[in-house]
Design an enzyme around this catalytic site. Structure first.
Site, mmCIF file in Angstrom:
data_model
loop_
_atom_site.group_PDB
_atom_site.id
_atom_site.type_symbol
_atom_site.label_atom_id
_atom_site.label_comp_id
_atom_site.label_asym_id
_atom_site.label_seq_id
_atom_site.Cartn_x
_atom_site.Cartn_y
_atom_site.Cartn_z
ATOM 1 N N LYS A 163 0.789 -1.138 -0.051
ATOM 2 C CA LYS A 163 0.066 0.140 -0.092
ATOM 3 C C LYS A 163 0.839 1.129 0.027
ATOM 4 O O LYS A 163 1.724 1.289 0.780
ATOM 5 C CB LYS A 163 -1.012 -0.191 1.302
ATOM 6 C CG LYS A 163 -2.133 1.055 1.210
ATOM 7 C CD LYS A 163 -3.072 0.839 2.485
ATOM 8 C CE LYS A 163 -4.032 1.964 2.453
ATOM 9 N NZ LYS A 163 -5.082 1.797 3.624
ATOM 10 N N SER B 237 -9.774 2.067 2.533
ATOM 11 C CA SER B 237 -8.761 2.885 1.545
ATOM 12 C C SER B 237 -7.640 1.871 0.999
ATOM 13 O O SER B 237 -7.093 2.256 0.176
ATOM 14 C CB SER B 237 -8.102 3.848 2.665
ATOM 15 O OG SER B 237 -7.237 3.121 3.635
ATOM 16 N N SER C 137 -10.684 -0.078 6.659
ATOM 17 C CA SER C 137 -9.762 -0.024 5.298
ATOM 18 C C SER C 137 -9.117 -1.368 4.798
ATOM 19 O O SER C 137 -8.616 -1.383 3.643
ATOM 20 C CB SER C 137 -8.789 1.070 5.591
ATOM 21 O OG SER C 137 -9.455 2.206 5.396
#
Length: 582
Positions: A200, A272, A296
């Site tokens: 990420k 996210s 997330s």
């Protein structure tokens, strides 16, 4: 949402050259804009924003000392605090009297023969980690070939899914070659040796752009690696590139577009950890790393059909990761199978003095562990309105495993109110964007987006914030009592209080695919009014998309959750289905 405490020196926040167009000067940030100071009408107006009422006499009493209070705030704002500066106070999920889970201190994975290597590159790409690790260890496939398979898939499908912010092919092949050299020398670094993964894009990677999904930081290049990057490299894992995230760890909108769901590319991947969910589901990496502040990991796993493990708060170091909420951010693996998440967590686990919230706690996992004797509970309200047929079928599947599943309850508390803690910490983490007006450069500017949320957070009461912290302690006590009576709680991740409650108490959660539903294209997720929504479905043609179920466990007792997860995964038998785009 997401993570803290970089170990490197992040690039300074962007500096504004003037007020954004259409934005009035801020009389608090710039006292010269309001030389008279606050008046009685200002106090009365502020009362309406804070939900309190004072008498005229009480307002008059405040006039003499409010200016000093404001001046103190303005003086503090003159000290710029970069994202890597932590809070002095720190959250610890353990209550007085906490005892670690009584389990043997070892980690043992499946020892089964991985079988012959498939002829199809696609079949290899979607293979679970135990098989990939077995093939590499036996020399059936090299890390270089496996890395090449994933890089080819990224080149073909990545632009369609908008799930990689940066691809690092040269680095990936170099790391793969290093892993292969060790294999030839008879050295294996563990379960992730030679395995390619996606990271990420809020974790610092030395010399590689780490843009946090947000326009003001899109050219940010750190000079150090995040702690988990070093751990993964030491374990022989191969970095393919940086997966996308919604701007500043919210949703799936980033400066490169909208990350898409491989089951229905017309809709977003949720966030996210959007790119990690999309890329893993589409077979563009063997596994990926996500983060969760409030949904997330679990939300993109639900949307994309991946399996995610949100570990106990404090188990994984956040050093070198973008801080969103210091008392909430957590790091975890996003995979295609339950045991895969255990393999990744075994590498990520461990204390780190660079993270003030790090907790030294061993990780216990045994793939051969049975589920006999596990005490399983469910919250009836979580299976009421909003629950799907897949949710109910998953609950029945747990019963069919021979386990007694009983209804449990939690105290009637305003769990959703705790979200104001998130708003306050997030607004503090990115205060410069608000005060410098550079928040206007973010693409996503709807009501639920971060810029608007950060601005509104300035009106939160500090007294209420302290009281929310005390409410949080009550919620910690409530979940502590719950997991004193059961080992695992099963339920939909979104309905009921557990998404909010467990994130604020730090309890672990495993989310795995449970089945499929037919749904029209869904909109963006939203966070507001004390609840999280994964996006309403619009009218139009339907798509067959995955649906998951969540398992929660006691603090640092991921082993019990994983044991039930593996048994449930086998019983449901839906983990191997691939999205059409694959």
């Amino acid at each position: 949402m997401t993570q803290p405490l970089p170990s490197g020196d992040p690039a300074p926040g962007p500096q504004a050259t003037g007020p954004a167009a259409g934005r009035a000067p801020d009389p608090v940030a710039n006292p010269a804009a309001n030389p008279v100071g606050p008046g009685l009408d200002d106090i009365a107006a502020a009362e309406r924003l804070l939900g309190v009422t004072y008498t005229p006499a009480e307002r008059a009493q405040m006039l003499d000392n409010l200016e000093g209070q404001i001046a103190s705030a303005v003086a503090r704002r003159g000290v710029r605090l970069s994202n890597d500066v932590p809070m002095a106070s720190r959250f610890d999920p353990r209550l007085p009297g906490f005892r670690p889970p009584a389990a043997p201190g070892r980690v043992r994975f499946s020892a089964a023969d991985p079988g012959p290597l498939p002829d199809s590159d696609t079949d290899i790409a979607f293979a679970p980690l135990p098989r990939l690790a077995g093939w590499i260890a036996r020399g059936a496939i090299t890390s270089r070939r496996l890395t090449g398979i994933y890089l080819a898939r990224i080149a073909a499908l990545g632009p369609k899914l908008e799930c990689f912010a940066t691809v690092t092919p040269d680095l990936a092949l170099a790391e793969a070659d290093a892993a292969d050299a060790l294999t030839r020398a008879g050295v294996n670094l563990g379960p992730l040796h030679g395995i390619p993964y996606g990271l990420k894009d809020l974790f610092d990677t030395r010399g590689i752009t780490t843009g946090w999904g947000a326009e003001p930081f899109r050219d940010r290049v750190p000079d150090r690696d995040a702690a988990i990057v070093g751990r993964l490299r030491a374990a022989g894992a191969v970095l393919l590139g940086k997966t996308t995230l919604g701007a500043l760890a919210y949703n799936d909108i980033w400066y490169g577009g909208m990350t898409r769901n491989p089951w229905n590319p017309d809709e977003g991947a949720s966030g996210s950890s959007a790119g990690s969910g999309s890329a893993t589901a589409a077979g563009l990496c063997a596994f990926s790393i996500g983060t969760e502040t409030l949904g997330s990991i679990t939300s993109p796993c639900q949307r994309n059909g991946t399996t995610g493990l949100r570990p106990t708060f404090g188990r994984v170091s956040r050093a070198g990761a973008m801080a969103l909420c210091w008392s909430l951010d957590k790091i975890g693996p996003m995979c295609r199978g339950v045991e895969d998440t255990a393999m990744v967590l075994s590498v990520l686990n461990g204390p780190d003095p660079a993270d003030r919230s790090s907790i030294d706690m061993p990780f216990h996992f045994d793939a051969a562990r049975g589920i006999e004797g596990l005490r399983v509970g469910y919250l009836p309200e979580a299976f009421a309105e909003g629950a799907t047929a897949v949710d109910h079928a998953a609950l029945e599947a747990v019963r069919d495993l021979g386990l007694e599943v009983r209804a449990v309850s939690l105290p009637d508390l305003p769990y959703g109110s705790l979200i104001n803690v998130l708003y306050a910490e997030a607004a503090a983490a990115f205060e410069d964007l608000t005060l410098d007006n550079t928040d206007d450069t973010l693409t996503w500017q709807e009501d639920g987006a971060w810029p608007n949320t950060f601005r509104k957070a300035r009106f939160l009461s500090a007294v209420d914030h302290v009281q929310l912290d005390r409410l949080r302690y009550r919620v910690m006590e409530a979940l502590d009592a719950l997991f004193a009576d059961i080992d695992v709680l099963v339920g939909p991740f979104m309905t009921g209080p557990m998404l909010v409650a467990s994130n604020f108490t730090g309890h672990p959660c495993l989310h795995l695919r449970a089945g499929f539903i037919d749904s029209p294209t869904r909109g963006k997720a939203s966070l507001g009014s004390g609840k999280l929504s994964t996006g309403e479905a619009a009218d139009g043609p339907t798509h067959t998309v995955p649906q998951g179920i969540s398992l929660w466990g006691g603090l640092f007792d991921e082993g019990a959750v994983l044991a039930l997860g593996m048994a449930l995964e086998a019983a449901l038998d839906v983990a191997d289905r691939r999205p059409p785009i694959a």
